[in-house]
Design a protein around this motif. Structure first.
Motif, PDB file in Angstrom:
ATOM      1  N   GLY A   1      31.698  42.601  49.401  1.00  0.00           N
ATOM      2  CA  GLY A   1      31.741  44.060  49.530  1.00  0.00           C
ATOM      3  C   GLY A   1      32.093  44.749  48.232  1.00  0.00           C
ATOM      4  O   GLY A   1      32.819  45.755  48.236  1.00  0.00           O
ATOM      5  N   HIS A   2      31.600  44.219  47.131  1.00  0.00           N
ATOM      6  CA  HIS A   2      31.875  44.828  45.825  1.00  0.00           C
ATOM      7  C   HIS A   2      30.567  45.142  45.097  1.00  0.00           C
ATOM      8  O   HIS A   2      29.477  44.822  45.574  1.00  0.00           O
ATOM      9  N   SER A   3      30.692  45.750  43.911  1.00  0.00           N
ATOM     10  CA  SER A   3      29.534  46.138  43.103  1.00  0.00           C
ATOM     11  C   SER A   3      29.499  45.341  41.807  1.00  0.00           C
ATOM     12  O   SER A   3      30.532  44.873  41.326  1.00  0.00           O
TER      13      SER A   3
ATOM     14  N   THR B   1      36.068  53.153  44.616  1.00  0.00           N
ATOM     15  CA  THR B   1      36.496  51.748  44.620  1.00  0.00           C
ATOM     16  C   THR B   1      37.204  51.480  45.941  1.00  0.00           C
ATOM     17  O   THR B   1      37.944  52.361  46.397  1.00  0.00           O
ATOM     18  N   ASP B   2      36.989  50.390  46.626  1.00  0.00           N
ATOM     19  CA  ASP B   2      36.052  49.307  46.390  1.00  0.00           C
ATOM     20  C   ASP B   2      34.813  49.554  47.257  1.00  0.00           C
ATOM     21  O   ASP B   2      34.945  49.982  48.402  1.00  0.00           O
ATOM     22  N   THR B   3      33.664  49.161  46.725  1.00  0.00           N
ATOM     23  CA  THR B   3      32.444  49.414  47.496  1.00  0.00           C
ATOM     24  C   THR B   3      31.289  48.519  47.078  1.00  0.00           C
ATOM     25  O   THR B   3      31.192  48.128  45.906  1.00  0.00           O
TER      26      THR B   3
ATOM     27  N   THR C   1      42.481  54.637  48.842  1.00  0.00           N
ATOM     28  CA  THR C   1      41.092  54.362  49.210  1.00  0.00           C
ATOM     29  C   THR C   1      40.991  53.462  50.428  1.00  0.00           C
ATOM     30  O   THR C   1      40.194  53.691  51.325  1.00  0.00           O
ATOM     31  N   HIS C   2      41.797  52.385  50.433  1.00  0.00           N
ATOM     32  CA  HIS C   2      41.738  51.439  51.549  1.00  0.00           C
ATOM     33  C   HIS C   2      42.985  50.571  51.528  1.00  0.00           C
ATOM     34  O   HIS C   2      43.784  50.638  50.594  1.00  0.00           O
ATOM     35  N   LEU C   3      43.142  49.781  52.585  1.00  0.00           N
ATOM     36  CA  LEU C   3      44.418  49.099  52.787  1.00  0.00           C
ATOM     37  C   LEU C   3      44.425  47.655  52.291  1.00  0.00           C
ATOM     38  O   LEU C   3      45.285  46.874  52.700  1.00  0.00           O
ATOM     39  N   HIS C   4      43.512  47.284  51.417  1.00  0.00           N
ATOM     40  CA  HIS C   4      43.676  45.981  50.758  1.00  0.00           C
ATOM     41  C   HIS C   4      44.878  46.044  49.816  1.00  0.00           C
ATOM     42  O   HIS C   4      45.139  47.066  49.179  1.00  0.00           O
ATOM     43  N   GLY C   5      45.590  44.911  49.745  1.00  0.00           N
ATOM     44  CA  GLY C   5      46.875  44.901  49.056  1.00  0.00           C
ATOM     45  C   GLY C   5      46.830  45.364  47.615  1.00  0.00           C
ATOM     46  O   GLY C   5      47.775  46.001  47.134  1.00  0.00           O
ATOM     47  N   ASP C   6      45.735  45.057  46.914  1.00  0.00           N
ATOM     48  CA  ASP C   6      45.693  45.423  45.494  1.00  0.00           C
ATOM     49  C   ASP C   6      45.494  46.928  45.287  1.00  0.00           C
ATOM     50  O   ASP C   6      45.426  47.394  44.148  1.00  0.00           O
ATOM     51  N   HIS C   7      45.425  47.687  46.381  1.00  0.00           N
ATOM     52  CA  HIS C   7      45.326  49.145  46.276  1.00  0.00           C
ATOM     53  C   HIS C   7      46.515  49.861  46.911  1.00  0.00           C
ATOM     54  O   HIS C   7      46.669  51.065  46.733  1.00  0.00           O
ATOM     55  N   VAL C   8      47.355  49.108  47.638  1.00  0.00           N
ATOM     56  CA  VAL C   8      48.381  49.814  48.420  1.00  0.00           C
ATOM     57  C   VAL C   8      49.748  49.125  48.444  1.00  0.00           C
ATOM     58  O   VAL C   8      50.720  49.734  48.873  1.00  0.00           O
TER      59      VAL C   8
ATOM     60  N   ASN D   1      31.446  51.541  51.226  1.00  0.00           N
ATOM     61  CA  ASN D   1      30.828  50.445  51.967  1.00  0.00           C
ATOM     62  C   ASN D   1      31.555  49.155  51.581  1.00  0.00           C
ATOM     63  O   ASN D   1      31.134  48.439  50.688  1.00  0.00           O
ATOM     64  N   HIS D   2      32.682  48.910  52.234  1.00  0.00           N
ATOM     65  CA  HIS D   2      33.533  47.782  51.879  1.00  0.00           C
ATOM     66  C   HIS D   2      33.779  46.931  53.128  1.00  0.00           C
ATOM     67  O   HIS D   2      33.182  47.177  54.160  1.00  0.00           O
ATOM     68  N   ARG D   3      34.672  45.990  53.051  1.00  0.00           N
ATOM     69  CA  ARG D   3      34.879  45.108  54.201  1.00  0.00           C
ATOM     70  C   ARG D   3      35.739  45.756  55.275  1.00  0.00           C
ATOM     71  O   ARG D   3      35.705  45.352  56.432  1.00  0.00           O
TER      72      ARG D   3
HETATM   73 ZN   LIG Z   1      39.225  45.983  48.582  1.00  0.00          ZN
END
Ligand SMILES: [Zn+2]
Length: 307
Positions: free
Chosen positions: A247-249, A211-213, A64-71, A141-143
């Motif tokens: 940038g979260h829900s 996620t994340d948005t 989904t995106h390159l924040h560490g907790d996802h990649v 719609n995240h950071r």
């Molecule tokens: Zn994130």
């Protein structure tokens, strides 16, 4: 509904820092003969073993995106597959920076992969299609650049009424085109209308992974009518300002998107570790969404849990 070709496991759905029994984002999803990995937080390869997928041969990774907790689990997983001698090609779908992230680690560690890796940049629309699945992406719609995914099981639009087809003089070789909705012609030259020997095909599994948005009403259109929606709910509504800032829900906002999409089941996840009672997330979402709600946790099989 017949979802017998689907096997879906949540490997982890905690936000930010990994801890025992709190693994960051990762999910496995088998659709027929295609095995997908959705996000790959730290520890994912351990979780893959723990849920019985040791040695499983993933075909596609969706990031989904390159924040560490996802990649941060992905470089290690790809490296382990090399140690295991993998040769099967892998498709990796994700943000534009993903190849640089992985190639940079390979360069610094003098590593390489024993199998071909094809990168597909996520973009609005269809990003992958094979005999089993069709996968679409939609911006979140995240950071940083982030993508939501819609995974659709591909099913034939029509099912053949075997007895009717044989009685009409058709043979097995005709069935594939009948499943696609085409008329057929018998060996004797007699035309058989499709509707006279078929019935509508079964409903194919559809799930959205969001996620994340920030709260993003447009995601309800993207995920309209899904059987399952995984939507992040990092915060409860009492921390609305924090959700907007980061940038979260909130759980309430996840419920609003699920309600507007008409989702059959909402799976909540990516909970901030500040909360002790996860049941509060389901309670909050249920105030605005009347469908089934599951509280995501590592090891959850949403299809079994929703039965
Ligand atoms: Zn994130």
């Amino acid at each position: 509904m017949d979802f017998s070709r689907i096997d879906w496991r949540i490997l982890g759905c905690s936000a930010a820092v990994p801890a025992p029994n709190q693994y960051p984002s990762a999910q496995s999803l088998r659709v027929g003969g295609t095995l997908l990995l959705l996000d790959c937080g730290e520890g994912t390869q351990i979780r893959i073993r723990e849920v019985g997928l040791r040695g499983a041969s993933f075909d596609v990774v969706l990031i989904t995106h390159l924040h560490g907790d996802h990649v941060f689990g992905l470089p290690g997983l790809l490296s382990s597959w090399t140690l295991q001698g993998r040769v099967k090609p892998l498709v990796v779908v994700g943000p534009r920076g993903l190849p640089d992230f992985l190639h940079g680690i390979n360069a610094a560690t003098e590593g390489s992969w024993s199998y071909p890796v094809q990168f597909v940049p996520a973009e609005h629309g269809c990003v992958l299609e094979n005999d089993d699945v069709r996968i679409l992406a939609h911006p979140l719609n995240h950071r940083i650049e982030a993508w939501g995914y819609l995974v659709e099981e591909r099913v034939a639009p029509r099912s053949v009424d075997y007895e009717a087809a044989v009685a009409a003089g058709l043979e097995h070789a005709d069935f594939r085109s009948l499943q696609l909705g085409l008329d057929a012609t018998t060996r004797g030259g007699h035309r058989v209308p499709n509707a006279s020997v078929t019935v509508p095909g079964r409903h194919g599994f559809r799930m959205a992974y969001l996620t994340d948005t920030r709260y993003e009403p447009a995601l309800a259109d993207f995920a309209q009518g899904v059987d399952y929606m995984y939507h992040e709910s990092t915060f409860l509504a009492r921390h609305q300002a924090l959700a907007e800032k980061t940038g979260h829900s909130t759980a309430r906002e996840a419920g609003l998107v699920a309600a507007s999409a008409g989702a059959g089941c909402l799976v909540l996840g990516h909970f901030s570790q500040r909360y002790a009672r996860l049941a509060d997330f389901a309670a909050e979402a249920s105030a605005v969404y009347s469908g089934r709600i599951l509280v995501g946790q590592s090891g959850l099989n949403p299809l079994a849990a929703a039965e």
